[in-house]
Enzyme design. Structure first.
Site, PDB file in Angstrom:
ATOM      1  N   LYS A 111       0.842  -1.211   0.000  1.00 53.33           N
ATOM      2  CA  LYS A 111       0.000   0.000   0.000  1.00 53.33           C
ATOM      3  C   LYS A 111       0.875   1.259   0.000  1.00 53.33           C
ATOM      4  O   LYS A 111       0.665   2.171  -0.785  1.00 53.33           O
ATOM      5  CB  LYS A 111      -0.897  -0.005   1.247  1.00 53.33           C
ATOM      6  N   ASN A 112       1.867   1.272   0.903  1.00 51.90           N
ATOM      7  CA  ASN A 112       2.643   2.505   1.070  1.00 51.90           C
ATOM      8  C   ASN A 112       3.597   2.776  -0.089  1.00 51.90           C
ATOM      9  O   ASN A 112       4.125   3.881  -0.214  1.00 51.90           O
ATOM     10  CB  ASN A 112       3.407   2.490   2.395  1.00 51.90           C
TER      11      ASN A 112
ATOM     12  N   ARG B 218      -4.369  10.357   4.829  1.00 50.69           N
ATOM     13  CA  ARG B 218      -3.266  11.293   4.964  1.00 50.69           C
ATOM     14  C   ARG B 218      -2.282  11.228   3.790  1.00 50.69           C
ATOM     15  O   ARG B 218      -1.686  12.230   3.391  1.00 50.69           O
ATOM     16  CB  ARG B 218      -2.531  10.989   6.262  1.00 50.69           C
TER      17      ARG B 218
ATOM     18  N   CYS C 201      -4.410  12.720  13.351  1.00 50.58           N
ATOM     19  CA  CYS C 201      -5.226  11.503  13.353  1.00 50.58           C
ATOM     20  C   CYS C 201      -5.034  10.803  14.679  1.00 50.58           C
ATOM     21  O   CYS C 201      -4.318  11.298  15.545  1.00 50.58           O
ATOM     22  CB  CYS C 201      -4.884  10.608  12.170  1.00 50.58           C
TER      23      CYS C 201
ATOM     24  N   ARG D  73       0.158  14.935  13.083  1.00 51.25           N
ATOM     25  CA  ARG D  73       0.921  14.544  11.885  1.00 51.25           C
ATOM     26  C   ARG D  73       1.290  15.833  11.141  1.00 51.25           C
ATOM     27  O   ARG D  73       0.610  16.227  10.197  1.00 51.25           O
ATOM     28  CB  ARG D  73       0.079  13.634  10.980  1.00 51.25           C
ATOM     29  N   PRO D  74       2.365  16.510  11.572  1.00 46.99           N
ATOM     30  CA  PRO D  74       2.727  17.772  10.937  1.00 46.99           C
ATOM     31  C   PRO D  74       3.202  17.575   9.493  1.00 46.99           C
ATOM     32  O   PRO D  74       3.550  16.456   9.102  1.00 46.99           O
ATOM     33  CB  PRO D  74       3.874  18.295  11.815  1.00 46.99           C
TER      34      PRO D  74
ATOM     35  N   ASP E 259       5.399  20.124   8.212  1.00 49.73           N
ATOM     36  CA  ASP E 259       6.413  21.176   8.074  1.00 49.73           C
ATOM     37  C   ASP E 259       7.577  20.749   7.175  1.00 49.73           C
ATOM     38  O   ASP E 259       8.136  21.577   6.440  1.00 49.73           O
ATOM     39  CB  ASP E 259       6.918  21.585   9.467  1.00 49.73           C
ATOM     40  N   LEU E 260       7.939  19.471   7.199  1.00 52.15           N
ATOM     41  CA  LEU E 260       9.092  19.038   6.398  1.00 52.15           C
ATOM     42  C   LEU E 260       8.752  19.035   4.908  1.00 52.15           C
ATOM     43  O   LEU E 260       9.590  19.376   4.063  1.00 52.15           O
ATOM     44  CB  LEU E 260       9.570  17.649   6.845  1.00 52.15           C
TER      45      LEU E 260
ATOM     46  N   ASP F  66       4.883   0.884  12.141  1.00 54.94           N
ATOM     47  CA  ASP F  66       3.668   0.224  11.645  1.00 54.94           C
ATOM     48  C   ASP F  66       3.559  -1.238  12.090  1.00 54.94           C
ATOM     49  O   ASP F  66       2.585  -1.918  11.762  1.00 54.94           O
ATOM     50  CB  ASP F  66       3.616   0.299  10.104  1.00 54.94           C
TER      51      ASP F  66
ATOM     52  N   ILE G  61       8.521   7.074  16.983  1.00 53.35           N
ATOM     53  CA  ILE G  61       8.127   7.835  15.780  1.00 53.35           C
ATOM     54  C   ILE G  61       6.836   8.608  16.043  1.00 53.35           C
ATOM     55  O   ILE G  61       6.743   9.799  15.734  1.00 53.35           O
ATOM     56  CB  ILE G  61       7.911   6.891  14.570  1.00 53.35           C
TER      57      ILE G  61
ATOM     58  N   ARG H 200      -8.590  -0.330   4.788  1.00 52.71           N
ATOM     59  CA  ARG H 200      -7.696   0.643   4.154  1.00 52.71           C
ATOM     60  C   ARG H 200      -6.350   0.009   3.820  1.00 52.71           C
ATOM     61  O   ARG H 200      -5.656   0.492   2.920  1.00 52.71           O
ATOM     62  CB  ARG H 200      -7.455   1.830   5.094  1.00 52.71           C
TER      63      ARG H 200
HETATM   64  C1  UD1 Z   1       4.531   6.958   6.411  1.00 51.91           C
HETATM   65  C2  UD1 Z   1       3.625   5.760   6.270  1.00 51.91           C
HETATM   66  C3  UD1 Z   1       3.058   5.349   7.636  1.00 51.91           C
HETATM   67  C4  UD1 Z   1       4.192   5.133   8.632  1.00 51.91           C
HETATM   68  C5  UD1 Z   1       5.132   6.351   8.671  1.00 51.91           C
HETATM   69  C6  UD1 Z   1       6.365   6.131   9.524  1.00 51.91           C
HETATM   70  C7  UD1 Z   1       2.704   6.002   4.043  1.00 51.91           C
HETATM   71  C8  UD1 Z   1       1.508   6.220   3.202  1.00 51.91           C
HETATM   72  N1  UD1 Z   1       2.543   6.087   5.374  1.00 51.91           N
HETATM   73  O1  UD1 Z   1       3.736   8.045   6.890  1.00 51.91           O
HETATM   74  O2  UD1 Z   1       2.330   4.135   7.463  1.00 51.91           O
HETATM   75  O3  UD1 Z   1       3.654   4.943   9.928  1.00 51.91           O
HETATM   76  O4  UD1 Z   1       5.575   6.664   7.331  1.00 51.91           O
HETATM   77  O5  UD1 Z   1       7.074   5.037   9.066  1.00 51.91           O
HETATM   78  O6  UD1 Z   1       3.770   5.717   3.536  1.00 51.91           O
HETATM   79  N2  UD1 Z   1       7.029  14.496  10.727  1.00 51.91           N
HETATM   80  C9  UD1 Z   1       7.285  15.817  11.017  1.00 51.91           C
HETATM   81  N3  UD1 Z   1       7.070  16.738  10.029  1.00 51.91           N
HETATM   82  C10 UD1 Z   1       6.646  16.399   8.774  1.00 51.91           C
HETATM   83  C11 UD1 Z   1       6.409  15.027   8.508  1.00 51.91           C
HETATM   84  C12 UD1 Z   1       6.602  14.099   9.498  1.00 51.91           C
HETATM   85  O7  UD1 Z   1       7.680  16.173  12.124  1.00 51.91           O
HETATM   86  O8  UD1 Z   1       6.492  17.283   7.925  1.00 51.91           O
HETATM   87  C13 UD1 Z   1       7.234  13.491  11.786  1.00 51.91           C
HETATM   88  C14 UD1 Z   1       6.004  12.658  12.099  1.00 51.91           C
HETATM   89  O9  UD1 Z   1       5.144  13.317  13.004  1.00 51.91           O
HETATM   90  C15 UD1 Z   1       6.617  11.403  12.655  1.00 51.91           C
HETATM   91  C16 UD1 Z   1       7.884  11.244  11.823  1.00 51.91           C
HETATM   92  O10 UD1 Z   1       8.160  12.545  11.292  1.00 51.91           O
HETATM   93  O11 UD1 Z   1       6.970  11.604  13.998  1.00 51.91           O
HETATM   94  C17 UD1 Z   1       7.787  10.256  10.701  1.00 51.91           C
HETATM   95  O12 UD1 Z   1       6.599  10.498   9.945  1.00 51.91           O
HETATM   96  P1  UD1 Z   1       6.546  10.271   8.375  1.00 51.91           P
HETATM   97  O13 UD1 Z   1       7.677   9.401   7.955  1.00 51.91           O
HETATM   98  O14 UD1 Z   1       6.442  11.595   7.694  1.00 51.91           O
HETATM   99  O15 UD1 Z   1       5.167   9.540   8.207  1.00 51.91           O
HETATM  100  P2  UD1 Z   1       4.338   9.528   6.864  1.00 51.91           P
HETATM  101  O16 UD1 Z   1       5.248   9.684   5.723  1.00 51.91           O
HETATM  102  O17 UD1 Z   1       3.184  10.449   6.981  1.00 51.91           O
END
Ligand code: UD1
Length: 422
Positions: free
Chosen positions: A22-23, A92, A116, A121-122, A124-125, A308, A330, A400
């Site tokens: 899926k991912n 998301r 969620c 789930r920010p 900013d990056l 996950d 995480i 999902r």
């Molecule tokens: C993806 C996966 C999700 C998995 C997660 C972590 C998909 C569709 N989803 O989600 O199943 O649980 O990776 O392996 O691939 N963060 C920030 N700022 C940002 C983005 C993220 O601080 O802009 C933080 C998040 O809050 C979290 C960490 O970075 O603590 C990792 O999140 P991230 O890798 O971004 O998760 P997703 O890509 O959304």
């Protein structure tokens, strides 16, 4: 709303076919926005999230044909650049249309995905990375509104408080494929799904080096063309069935599983007294000894233990012989499944970001509520080993991310059925 009813206590035996990831599939589908040419994606999983992504692409004006195991993005341009709240709020991962839209259309309007149940789930990056490439980004009326006259390659550090970000890496890498000059992403996510996306982009004509490492280099090209790609096997589905085998004391052969994506999970399961053998067609998983040993696990970005799989390993440790500690690094709030597992007789208490689990001899079936995708899987796993009947409610989360879960489990001996909720 459907529920799953499980009569636990039977060891699972037989073969399970592992579905496409899926991912990996979701960002690869969104990468089809980078071209006007035909693309073919094979080995797609039949999941609600895949339908949602195809709905977004269709809304944007992309002509899609969704088959049983493949998606065809038909050739032709698209005009819309807005991903609306109604669709984005259900998934998301919709955020990963932002980078491709910006690169191809020079503008994008994507509903802010929000938080969620697994915590904030920010994004900013994502915003930081795209701004570094020259995009102007504002938040207006709940939407991320991005524009760029042109994108210019840049050196971008994408690490956050919790390490790398999977979808921010995907977004910035996709946008950089059509930027002028070279981009370097530092602290890039190394997850296999990012490598799968990079491979698809390379087939489309992108120039990318260093994927699967924390430094990804992308040389921008003028345009990308159509391509065909087969999605990698789902490592989280694989890990979940590995635990289904171990928790029930059964023996499952996971056809199409890729062990190299699961080294951290395999290591932890071996410490817990499970036997994992690589075969020609996948992985054979069973217990090595009658009793499961407790383990100490911390979730980390890849190649560490995946967040996950945190809920599922916790279910396994509920029936281990001793005290385990599972630390979430995480998503520190990803623990809603604990109260539901405790309804089934487990003994778990939370100490900051760590769950301390005292293994019990037996879990007992109960009515429980699924709160998110992987928490739902953890409850199903607990139900498979519990004495008596477990009802897992709100299983739309499972749909999902797990293809035909009750069919796959029934085929290997589980007593599980889906029924409509009253
Ligand atoms: C993806 C996966 C999700 C998995 C997660 C972590 C998909 C569709 N989803 O989600 O199943 O649980 O990776 O392996 O691939 N963060 C920030 N700022 C940002 C983005 C993220 O601080 O802009 C933080 C998040 O809050 C979290 C960490 O970075 O603590 C990792 O999140 P991230 O890798 O971004 O998760 P997703 O890509 O959304």
């Amino acid at each position: 709303m459907d529920k799953l009813v499980i009569e636990g206590g039977l060891p699972l035996k037989g073969e399970v076919r592992i579905s496409g990831s899926k991912n990996a599939c979701l960002p690869i589908m969104s990468a089809c926005l980078l071209t006007d040419d035909k693309c073919m994606i094979d080995n797609i999983p039949q999941l609600k999230d895949v339908l949602t992504m195809s709905e977004i692409l269709s809304f944007l004006g992309v002509d899609m044909e969704l088959g049983e195991r493949a998606i065809v993005r038909k050739s032709g341009s698209y005009e819309n650049f807005t991903a609306p709240y109604d669709i984005v709020s259900t998934m998301r991962a919709s955020i990963c249309v932002l980078g491709p839209l910006l690169a191809k259309k020079k503008k994008a309007k994507v509903s802010f995905p929000g938080g969620c149940v697994i915590g904030p789930r920010p994004i900013d990056l994502h915003i930081k990375g795209l701004r570094a490439l020259g995009a102007e980004i504002k938040i207006e009326g709940g939407y991320i509104v991005a524009r760029a006259k042109k994108l210019q390659g840049a050196n971008i550090y994408l690490g956050g408080h919790f390490g790398s970000s999977v979808l921010a890496t995907a977004n910035v890498m996709m946008a950089a494929t059509l930027a002028r000059g070279e981009s370097v992403i530092h602290c890039a996510a190394c997850e296999p799904e990012i490598a799968d996306l990079a491979k698809f982009l390379i087939k489309m004509g992108a120039k990318i080096e260093g994927y699967s490492t924390p430094i990804i280099k992308i040389k921008g090209v003028r345009s990308l063309h159509g391509a065909r790609h087969r999605i990698m096997p789902d490592r989280i589905e694989t890990g979940t069935y590995m635990i289904a085998s171990c928790i029930t004391g059964g023996s499952l052969h996971l056809k199409g599983a890729e062990s190299s994506h699961l080294m951290a999970v395999i290591d932890v399961l071996r410490q817990a007294n499970c036997l994992i053998l690589k075969t020609e067609r996948g992985l054979l998983v069973k217990r090595a000894k009658r009793d499961l040993s407790p383990v100490s696990v911390s979730t980390l970005p890849y190649p560490g233990f995946p967040t996950d799989m945190q809920a599922q390993i916790m279910s396994l440790m509920c029936v281990a012989n001793g005290i385990s500690v599972v630390t979430e690094k995480i998503f520190p709030e990803r623990f809603i499944h604990i109260s539901e597992l405790n309804r089934m007789g487990s003994q778990i208490f939370l100490e900051g970001p760590s769950a301390v689990i005292s293994g019990v001899a037996k879990l007992s079936g109960a009515r429980v509520m699924a709160s998110d995708l992987r928490a739902s899987a953890a409850l199903v796993l607990a139900g498979l080993v519990a004495r008596g009947k477990t009802e897992v409610h709100r299983i739309y989360h499972l749909d999902r991310g797990y293809e035909c879960i009750e069919e796959k489990l029934s085929k290997v001996g589980a007593r599980i059925k889906r029924i409509k909720d009253d």
